[in-house]
Design a protein around this motif. Structure first.
Motif, mmCIF file in Angstrom:
data_model
loop_
_atom_site.group_PDB
_atom_site.id
_atom_site.type_symbol
_atom_site.label_atom_id
_atom_site.label_comp_id
_atom_site.label_asym_id
_atom_site.label_seq_id
_atom_site.Cartn_x
_atom_site.Cartn_y
_atom_site.Cartn_z
ATOM 1 N N TYR A 142 -24.559 46.580 0.729
ATOM 2 C CA TYR A 142 -23.962 45.954 1.918
ATOM 3 C C TYR A 142 -24.991 45.108 2.689
ATOM 4 O O TYR A 142 -24.693 44.628 3.794
ATOM 5 C CB TYR A 142 -23.393 47.031 2.853
ATOM 6 C CG TYR A 142 -22.168 47.751 2.291
ATOM 7 C CD1 TYR A 142 -21.193 47.059 1.580
ATOM 8 C CD2 TYR A 142 -21.989 49.113 2.470
ATOM 9 C CE1 TYR A 142 -20.084 47.704 1.065
ATOM 10 C CE2 TYR A 142 -20.876 49.769 1.959
ATOM 11 C CZ TYR A 142 -19.930 49.059 1.259
ATOM 12 O OH TYR A 142 -18.828 49.707 0.755
ATOM 13 N N ARG A 179 -14.854 44.759 -1.285
ATOM 14 C CA ARG A 179 -14.007 45.956 -1.162
ATOM 15 C C ARG A 179 -14.033 46.492 0.279
ATOM 16 O O ARG A 179 -12.995 46.838 0.850
ATOM 17 C CB ARG A 179 -14.515 47.022 -2.148
ATOM 18 C CG ARG A 179 -13.642 48.241 -2.292
ATOM 19 C CD ARG A 179 -14.206 49.201 -3.332
ATOM 20 N NE ARG A 179 -15.471 49.785 -2.912
ATOM 21 C CZ ARG A 179 -16.285 50.481 -3.706
ATOM 22 N NH1 ARG A 179 -15.973 50.684 -4.976
ATOM 23 N NH2 ARG A 179 -17.413 50.994 -3.246
ATOM 24 N N GLY A 222 -25.127 56.454 -6.627
ATOM 25 C CA GLY A 222 -24.149 55.794 -5.751
ATOM 26 C C GLY A 222 -23.995 56.466 -4.401
ATOM 27 O O GLY A 222 -22.904 56.475 -3.822
ATOM 28 N N TYR A 235 -27.148 62.583 -7.059
ATOM 29 C CA TYR A 235 -26.076 61.853 -7.736
ATOM 30 C C TYR A 235 -26.270 60.348 -7.510
ATOM 31 O O TYR A 235 -26.956 59.951 -6.559
ATOM 32 C CB TYR A 235 -24.689 62.301 -7.232
ATOM 33 C CG TYR A 235 -24.446 62.071 -5.762
ATOM 34 C CD1 TYR A 235 -24.829 63.014 -4.814
ATOM 35 C CD2 TYR A 235 -23.847 60.900 -5.306
ATOM 36 C CE1 TYR A 235 -24.636 62.790 -3.465
ATOM 37 C CE2 TYR A 235 -23.634 60.679 -3.950
ATOM 38 C CZ TYR A 235 -24.034 61.631 -3.036
ATOM 39 O OH TYR A 235 -23.844 61.402 -1.699
ATOM 40 N N ASP A 295 -16.289 63.223 3.600
ATOM 41 C CA ASP A 295 -17.329 63.039 2.577
ATOM 42 C C ASP A 295 -18.115 64.346 2.458
ATOM 43 O O ASP A 295 -18.320 65.066 3.439
ATOM 44 C CB ASP A 295 -18.265 61.882 2.968
ATOM 45 C CG ASP A 295 -19.033 61.328 1.778
ATOM 46 O OD1 ASP A 295 -18.705 60.206 1.333
ATOM 47 O OD2 ASP A 295 -19.954 62.016 1.276
ATOM 48 N N GLN A 296 -18.584 64.593 1.229
ATOM 49 C CA GLN A 296 -19.328 65.832 0.964
ATOM 50 C C GLN A 296 -20.763 65.781 1.499
ATOM 51 O O GLN A 296 -21.412 66.812 1.627
ATOM 52 C CB GLN A 296 -19.422 66.047 -0.541
ATOM 53 C CG GLN A 296 -20.221 64.935 -1.218
ATOM 54 C CD GLN A 296 -20.540 65.155 -2.680
ATOM 55 O OE1 GLN A 296 -20.087 66.106 -3.266
ATOM 56 N NE2 GLN A 296 -21.335 64.278 -3.250
ATOM 57 N N ALA A 354 -12.478 54.663 -1.597
ATOM 58 C CA ALA A 354 -13.238 53.594 -2.278
ATOM 59 C C ALA A 354 -14.523 54.166 -2.860
ATOM 60 O O ALA A 354 -15.284 54.833 -2.156
ATOM 61 C CB ALA A 354 -13.560 52.489 -1.274
ATOM 62 N N SER A 367 -15.772 68.289 0.730
ATOM 63 C CA SER A 367 -15.686 67.656 -0.583
ATOM 64 C C SER A 367 -14.201 67.411 -0.894
ATOM 65 O O SER A 367 -13.321 67.855 -0.148
ATOM 66 C CB SER A 367 -16.326 68.550 -1.646
ATOM 67 O OG SER A 367 -15.350 69.289 -2.308
ATOM 68 N N ILE A 368 -13.947 66.756 -2.003
ATOM 69 C CA ILE A 368 -12.548 66.470 -2.351
ATOM 70 C C ILE A 368 -11.773 67.752 -2.674
ATOM 71 O O ILE A 368 -10.553 67.735 -2.723
ATOM 72 C CB ILE A 368 -12.424 65.455 -3.504
ATOM 73 C CG1 ILE A 368 -13.110 65.956 -4.773
ATOM 74 C CG2 ILE A 368 -12.965 64.104 -3.095
ATOM 75 C CD1 ILE A 368 -12.750 65.153 -6.014
ATOM 76 N N ALA A 387 -14.065 60.263 0.608
ATOM 77 C CA ALA A 387 -15.395 59.866 0.099
ATOM 78 C C ALA A 387 -15.836 58.639 0.897
ATOM 79 O O ALA A 387 -16.094 57.564 0.363
ATOM 80 C CB ALA A 387 -15.400 59.599 -1.403
HETATM 81 C C1 LIG Z 1 -20.007 54.925 -3.880
HETATM 82 S S1 LIG Z 1 -20.034 55.824 -2.371
HETATM 83 C C2 LIG Z 1 -18.674 55.059 -1.556
HETATM 84 C C3 LIG Z 1 -18.745 55.211 -0.074
HETATM 85 C C4 LIG Z 1 -17.716 54.403 0.708
HETATM 86 N N1 LIG Z 1 -16.367 54.856 0.453
HETATM 87 C C5 LIG Z 1 -17.848 52.942 0.406
HETATM 88 O O1 LIG Z 1 -16.927 52.360 -0.179
HETATM 89 O O2 LIG Z 1 -18.871 52.362 0.788
HETATM 90 C C6 LIG Z 1 -19.384 57.328 -2.933
HETATM 91 C C7 LIG Z 1 -19.260 58.401 -1.863
HETATM 92 O O3 LIG Z 1 -18.529 59.473 -2.451
HETATM 93 C C8 LIG Z 1 -19.015 60.667 -1.918
HETATM 94 N N2 LIG Z 1 -18.618 61.732 -2.841
HETATM 95 C C9 LIG Z 1 -18.970 61.870 -4.131
HETATM 96 N N3 LIG Z 1 -18.395 62.969 -4.651
HETATM 97 C C10 LIG Z 1 -17.660 63.523 -3.662
HETATM 98 C C11 LIG Z 1 -16.856 64.681 -3.577
HETATM 99 N N4 LIG Z 1 -16.691 65.466 -4.630
HETATM 100 N N5 LIG Z 1 -16.259 64.973 -2.401
HETATM 101 C C12 LIG Z 1 -16.430 64.156 -1.326
HETATM 102 N N6 LIG Z 1 -17.197 63.050 -1.343
HETATM 103 C C13 LIG Z 1 -17.801 62.740 -2.493
HETATM 104 C C14 LIG Z 1 -20.508 60.449 -1.840
HETATM 105 O O4 LIG Z 1 -21.118 61.349 -0.938
HETATM 106 C C15 LIG Z 1 -20.585 58.993 -1.400
HETATM 107 O O5 LIG Z 1 -20.678 58.886 -0.003
#
Ligand SMILES: C[S@@+](CC[C@H](N)C(=O)[O-])C[C@H]1O[C@@H](n2cnc3c(N)ncnc32)[C@H](O)[C@@H]1O
Length: 325
Positions: A107, A139, A98, A96, A188-189, A232, A212-213, A164
Motif C-alpha cells: 500500500y 482491491r 502476507g 505466515y 483478524d487473528q 480480502a 480467527s476465522i 481477516a
Molecule cells: C493478506 S492480509 C489482508 C489484510 C486486509 N484484508 C487487506 O486486504 O489489506 C491477510 C490477513 O489475514 C489475516 N488472517 C490470516 N489467517 C487468518 C485466520 N485464520 N483468521 C483471521 N485472520 C486471518 C492475517 O492476520 C492478515 O491480516
C-alpha cells in the motif's frame, strides 16, 4: 515396466532437470548482471517475467520440491532478500506470509522503511510497482468505494464487516466514514495488526475483534446483521472445503438485500514464480469456476443475484452475491 523402459524414463527426467537448471542459471546470472550494471528495476521485471513463465510450466509441488532450493542457492538470492518486502515475506516474522505489515509495503505506507543500500531500495520499489501489487492497491480502493456506494444507494448509514481485516487500509478510501457507516466490524487473528487498525481508524462505530476465522465458522457472529460482508486477502489461503464453509457462514451474516464480496487471486499472474521462489509465498490461484464453487453450500433460494468479475489488470477475481430482500 521393463528395466530398459524404466532406465529410458529415468534418463529423460534427468535430462529435463539439467535443462531446467541451465535455464535457471541463465535467468539468475542475467539478473545478477543487470543488478551489477545498475539496472535493478529492469532486473526485477525480467526476473518476474522469466520465472513466471517457468512457474507456469511446472506444478507448485515441483517448485517446492527442488526449483526453489536451486534458485535460492544462487548468489542473487542474498541480494534480492535485501529488499524489505522479499526479506519480510521469506523470513516470516509473524509465522505466515502476507501479514498486514507486509501488505502495508504494497500500500506504499513505507515512510519508515530503512533500506540496507540503494539496490535494496530500487528492488523493493520495483517489486511494489508490479501489476499484482497494483491489484492489491486497487482491491483496497474497490472496497472503500463499495462502502460509499452502498451507503449512497441505500441513502442511509450502513453496517459492514471485514473478515481477516489486517490494517483496514480500504478505509483510507472512505471519506467521512462516520456519516456512511454506523456499525463496522474488523476481525483478524493478529492482535498486533488490530492495534494498528484501531490506532489508524479511531472511528465511532468501528470495532476490531482479535479473533480467527474459527469464530466465524462457529457461527458466533449475529446472523443477518451486515449490509456488506467481505474478506480480502484470505480466501487465497483457504482450501476448497473451508472456502465453501466460510462463504456459507459469511452469507448468513448478510441482511436481506445486502451484499457479500469475496476476492481471490486469478491463475496466471506473472509474479507467481518470484513469489514462490524468493518470497516463499504460496497462494491458491483460482479461476471463475472455482470461485463459483465457493457458493456450493449456499441456499441458492436466498440469492437474488451473483456475479464474478476480474479487476482491470486481470489479477484478482471478485465473487459478489446479493441476498434476496
Ligand atoms: C493478506 S492480509 C489482508 C489484510 C486486509 N484484508 C487487506 O486486504 O489489506 C491477510 C490477513 O489475514 C489475516 N488472517 C490470516 N489467517 C487468518 C485466520 N485464520 N483468521 C483471521 N485472520 C486471518 C492475517 O492476520 C492478515 O491480516
Amino acid at each position: 515396466m521393463t528395466a530398459s523402459l524404466q532406465a529410458e524414463t529415468t534418463n529423460q527426467v534427468i535430462d529435463q532437470i539439467s535443462l531446467t537448471k541451465r535455464t535457471i542459471d541463465q535467468i539468475l546470472d542475467r539478473t545478477m548482471e543487470l543488478v551489477n550494471q545498475g539496472d535493478s528495476g529492469i532486473a526485477i521485471s525480467s526476473l518476474f517475467f522469466r520465472l513466471g513463465k517457468l512457474s507456469a510450466k511446472f506444478s507448485c509441488e515441483t517448485f517446492q520440491d527442488w526449483i526453489r532450493d536451486y534458485c535460492t542457492s544462487h548468489p542473487i538470492a542474498e541480494i534480492l532478500w535485501q529488499s524489505p518486502i522479499t526479506k519480510r515475506c521469506f523470513s516470516k516474522p509473524k509465522g505466515y506470509a502476507g501479514d498486514a505489515t507486509l501488505i502495508d509495503y504494497i500500500y506504499l505506507k513505507d515512510e519508515n522503511i530503512e533500506y540496507a543500500n540503494e539496490i535494496a531500495e530500487i528492488l523493493h520499489k520495483s517489486i511494489c510497482n508490479s501489476t499484482s501489487c497494483d491489484s492489491v492497491r486497487e482491491r483496497a480502493k474497490y472496497f472503500g468505494n463499495l462502502i460509499t456506494q452502498i451507503s449512497e444507494s441505500k441513502n442511509r448509514k450502513i453496517s459492514a464487516i471485514s473478515i481477516a481485516s489486517g490494517h483496514l487500509r480500504e478505509l483510507d478510501h472512505v471519506s467521512h466514514f462516520e456519516d456512511k457507516v454506523y456499525h463496522f466490524i474488523g476481525l483478524d487473528q493478529d492482535a498486533e495488526s488490530n492495534t494498528e487498525a484501531r490506532r489508524s481508524y479511531p472511528f465511532k462505530g468501528l470495532t476490531v475483534l482479535d479473533e480467527s476465522i474459527k469464530y466465524v465458522l462457529a457461527g458466533k457472529l449475529e446472523a443477518e446483521s451486515y449490509d456488506l460482508v467481505y474478506s480480502a486477502g484470505l480466501f487465497d489461503y483457504l482450501d476448497e472445503k473451508v472456502a465453501a464453509r466460510m462463504t456459507k457462514r459469511m452469507f448468513e451474516l448478510v441482511v436481506p438485500g445486502g451484499t457479500m464480496v469475496i476476492p481471490n487471486f486469478a491463475k496466471g499472474i506473472i509474479e507467481r514464480g518470484y513469489m514462490e521462489t524468493f518470497m516463499d509465498w504460496y497462494l491458491i490461484y483460482r479461476d471463475e469456476m472455482e470461485l463459483y464453487g465457493f457458493m456450493r453450500e449456499l441456499d441458492m433460494s436466498q440469492v437474488a443475484s451473483w456475479n464474478i468479475h476480474g479487476d482491470k489488470y486481470g489479477n484478482i477475481l471478485y465473487l459478489t452475491v446479493v441476498k434476496k430482500g
